[in-house]
Motif scaffolding. Structure first.
Motif, PDB file in Angstrom:
ATOM      1  N   MET A   1      36.744 -33.245 -28.286  1.00  0.00           N
ATOM      2  CA  MET A   1      35.487 -32.654 -28.768  1.00  0.00           C
ATOM      3  C   MET A   1      35.707 -31.232 -29.282  1.00  0.00           C
ATOM      4  SD  MET A   1      31.896 -32.242 -26.701  1.00  0.00           S
ATOM      5  CE  MET A   1      30.452 -31.579 -27.501  1.00  0.00           C
ATOM      6  N   TRP A   2      36.400 -30.402 -28.462  1.00  0.00           N
ATOM      7  CA  TRP A   2      36.688 -29.039 -28.890  1.00  0.00           C
ATOM      8  C   TRP A   2      37.574 -29.031 -30.129  1.00  0.00           C
ATOM      9  CZ3 TRP A   2      35.577 -24.123 -26.860  1.00  0.00           C
ATOM     10  CH2 TRP A   2      34.739 -24.130 -25.730  1.00  0.00           C
ATOM     11  N   HIS A   3      38.588 -29.873 -30.125  1.00  0.00           N
ATOM     12  CA  HIS A   3      39.513 -29.908 -31.255  1.00  0.00           C
ATOM     13  C   HIS A   3      38.796 -30.333 -32.526  1.00  0.00           C
ATOM     14  CE1 HIS A   3      42.671 -31.554 -33.901  1.00  0.00           C
ATOM     15  NE2 HIS A   3      43.423 -30.600 -33.372  1.00  0.00           N
ATOM     16  N   ASP A   4      37.954 -31.339 -32.448  1.00  0.00           N
ATOM     17  CA  ASP A   4      37.225 -31.829 -33.625  1.00  0.00           C
ATOM     18  C   ASP A   4      36.241 -30.795 -34.141  1.00  0.00           C
ATOM     19  OD1 ASP A   4      38.617 -34.180 -33.420  1.00  0.00           O
ATOM     20  OD2 ASP A   4      37.023 -35.255 -32.358  1.00  0.00           O
ATOM     21  N   ALA A   5      35.673 -29.988 -33.246  1.00  0.00           N
ATOM     22  CA  ALA A   5      34.693 -28.978 -33.655  1.00  0.00           C
ATOM     23  C   ALA A   5      35.333 -27.836 -34.432  1.00  0.00           C
ATOM     24  CB  ALA A   5      33.965 -28.428 -32.428  1.00  0.00           C
ATOM     25  N   PHE A   6      36.601 -27.555 -34.138  1.00  0.00           N
ATOM     26  CA  PHE A   6      37.280 -26.428 -34.780  1.00  0.00           C
ATOM     27  C   PHE A   6      38.307 -26.864 -35.826  1.00  0.00           C
ATOM     28  CE2 PHE A   6      35.644 -24.493 -30.935  1.00  0.00           C
ATOM     29  CZ  PHE A   6      35.260 -23.231 -31.350  1.00  0.00           C
ATOM     30  N   PHE A 255      28.913 -30.680 -30.700  1.00  0.00           N
ATOM     31  CA  PHE A 255      29.349 -29.413 -30.116  1.00  0.00           C
ATOM     32  C   PHE A 255      28.584 -28.224 -30.680  1.00  0.00           C
ATOM     33  CE2 PHE A 255      32.066 -25.639 -30.297  1.00  0.00           C
ATOM     34  CZ  PHE A 255      32.382 -25.476 -28.960  1.00  0.00           C
ATOM     35  N   TRP A 256      28.469 -28.146 -32.009  1.00  0.00           N
ATOM     36  CA  TRP A 256      27.849 -26.969 -32.612  1.00  0.00           C
ATOM     37  C   TRP A 256      26.344 -26.939 -32.408  1.00  0.00           C
ATOM     38  CZ3 TRP A 256      30.701 -23.086 -33.035  1.00  0.00           C
ATOM     39  CH2 TRP A 256      32.072 -23.217 -33.333  1.00  0.00           C
ATOM     40  N   VAL A 262      22.067 -23.719 -26.848  1.00  0.00           N
ATOM     41  CA  VAL A 262      22.376 -23.065 -25.575  1.00  0.00           C
ATOM     42  C   VAL A 262      22.834 -21.621 -25.796  1.00  0.00           C
ATOM     43  CG1 VAL A 262      23.844 -23.117 -23.515  1.00  0.00           C
ATOM     44  CG2 VAL A 262      22.985 -25.256 -24.494  1.00  0.00           C
ATOM     45  N   GLY A 263      23.760 -21.424 -26.744  1.00  0.00           N
ATOM     46  CA  GLY A 263      24.330 -20.098 -26.950  1.00  0.00           C
ATOM     47  C   GLY A 263      23.458 -19.154 -27.741  1.00  0.00           C
ATOM     48  N   VAL A 264      23.081 -19.566 -28.956  1.00  0.00           N
ATOM     49  CA  VAL A 264      22.318 -18.679 -29.841  1.00  0.00           C
ATOM     50  C   VAL A 264      20.892 -18.498 -29.345  1.00  0.00           C
ATOM     51  CG1 VAL A 264      21.481 -18.318 -32.191  1.00  0.00           C
ATOM     52  CG2 VAL A 264      23.750 -19.311 -31.823  1.00  0.00           C
ATOM     53  N   VAL A 265      20.194 -19.626 -29.145  1.00  0.00           N
ATOM     54  CA  VAL A 265      18.784 -19.553 -28.750  1.00  0.00           C
ATOM     55  C   VAL A 265      18.631 -19.201 -27.274  1.00  0.00           C
ATOM     56  CG1 VAL A 265      16.611 -20.845 -28.584  1.00  0.00           C
ATOM     57  CG2 VAL A 265      18.126 -21.177 -30.558  1.00  0.00           C
ATOM     58  N   PHE A 307      28.515 -20.449 -35.319  1.00  0.00           N
ATOM     59  CA  PHE A 307      27.743 -21.652 -35.608  1.00  0.00           C
ATOM     60  C   PHE A 307      27.551 -21.845 -37.104  1.00  0.00           C
ATOM     61  CE2 PHE A 307      23.468 -23.117 -36.772  1.00  0.00           C
ATOM     62  CZ  PHE A 307      23.550 -24.444 -36.377  1.00  0.00           C
ATOM     63  N   VAL A 308      27.099 -20.803 -37.790  1.00  0.00           N
ATOM     64  CA  VAL A 308      26.840 -20.911 -39.229  1.00  0.00           C
ATOM     65  C   VAL A 308      28.135 -21.218 -39.979  1.00  0.00           C
ATOM     66  CG1 VAL A 308      26.135 -19.637 -41.298  1.00  0.00           C
ATOM     67  CG2 VAL A 308      24.773 -19.462 -39.211  1.00  0.00           C
ATOM     68  N   LEU A 309      29.226 -20.529 -39.600  1.00  0.00           N
ATOM     69  CA  LEU A 309      30.492 -20.712 -40.303  1.00  0.00           C
ATOM     70  C   LEU A 309      31.031 -22.133 -40.138  1.00  0.00           C
ATOM     71  CD1 LEU A 309      32.771 -19.271 -41.919  1.00  0.00           C
ATOM     72  CD2 LEU A 309      33.889 -18.872 -39.722  1.00  0.00           C
TER      73      LEU A 309
END
Length: 317
Positions: A1-6, A255-256, A262-265, A307-309
């Motif tokens: 999951m982490w690998h696919d997100a980045f 993930f994003w 959770v992170g931004v909001v 997130f945006v990037l």
């Protein structure tokens, strides 16, 4: 999951760009606030202005160093400094950086004029005495320097969004709201970072005029930021096609989407406000409470850049 997100096939710009955009936003936000505070009569004694004197130039320099060493051929970056291309967003950004830094250093020299003269006399005696005269000359034009610096800071904050919105093949990034969103979130990061540095490094009291002035912008800026986020995603939804696909891919699941909700909001917006509203009065009077709130805000703004990037590059036209 982490690998696919980045790591995914359509990814072009990765994490150093997110940090670069975050640092530029801090510089633009801190400078904008300090110019406004200066108009209220604050001087070099203000912890907020002292914090800006460190944050504004250093964050830009650090951001540019990250960008330079992230390039495939960093030793050719100097060409961008002198060979301008008016059809290149990157080249126009370099022009903006150069002008912004020149005016910023001139304005800071005027604000810290007495301290610079004292330091020069202590270290260099009568050498370089012409510097005092040069700063005195600049001081005569402070009424022109201040609005010019404010304009350049606003342009720098918006540029961080323009840089991404120029990527036309990514429907989420190619959004006219993005430059304004990044400008406003940059001001929010300027609020948090200057207060954080002022109360920790420069021992400014959290009820001082400077901190109170900057802190008064927090909720109005947050309200505008939330409104812009709503406009940002609403425009994607009603844009249909790949724009709508990009929106659901970003905030629907995965993930994003978790980073955003959770992170931004949650961490960056709701939690600082809940801590400010619900914490006991005795706790709110402590500098540690303010440091925690500002730190959470900065974490949320950094995650917004990530997130945006990344989420913006998951969907292509």
């Amino acid at each position: 999951m982490w690998h696919d997100a980045f790591h995914f096939p359509s990814l072009v710009w990765d994490w150093p760009i997110a940090i670069y955009l975050f640092l530029l936003g801090i510089s633009a936000g801190a400078t904008s606030l300090s110019v406004l505070l200066r108009r209220k009569g604050a001087g070099s004694e203000s912890g907020i202005i002292k914090a800006t004197a460190l944050l504004a130039p250093l964050s830009v320099i650090l951001g540019l160093l990250i960008l330079i060493f992230h390039l495939a051929r960093p030793w050719t970056f100097w060409k961008l400094m002198f060979h301008y291309q008016f059809d290149s967003v990157m080249s126009m950004g370099v022009m903006l950086f150069q002008l912004y830094m020149a005016v910023l250093f001139a304005w800071l020299a005027v604000v810290f004029r007495a301290e610079i003269e004292t330091l020069r006399r202590h270290l260099l005696k009568e050498k370089f005495a012409f510097v005092d005269g040069l700063i005195a000359l600049l001081a005569r034009f402070e009424r022109l320097l201040a609005p010019l610096l404010l304009l350049l800071a606003v342009l720098l904050g918006a540029y961080t969004g323009f840089l991404l919105s120029a990527l036309k093949t990514y429907p989420l990034l190619n959004n006219p709201v993005l430059p304004v969103l990044f400008l406003v979130s940059g001001i929010s990061s300027g609020i948090a970072s200057t207060i954080l540095l002022a109360v920790t490094l420069f021992k400014e009291h959290h009820h001082s005029p400077g901190v109170s002035f900057v802190h008064s912008f927090e909720r109005p800026v947050l309200a505008v930021e939330v409104l812009l986020l709503v406009c940002f995603f609403t425009g994607l939804y009603f844009g249909g096609g790949q724009k709508e696909v990009a929106m659901w891919a970003a905030i629907g699941s995965g993930f994003w989407a978790q980073v955003f909700w959770v992170g931004v909001v949650g961490i960056g917006m709701l939690l600082p406000q809940l801590l400010s509203l619900l914490a006991p009065a005795a706790l709110r009077e402590r500098n540690g409470h303010l440091v925690l709130v500002c730190s959470l805000t900065l974490v949320g703004i950094l995650l917004l850049r990530y997130f945006v990037l990344y989420a913006g590059q998951m969907t292509v036209v």
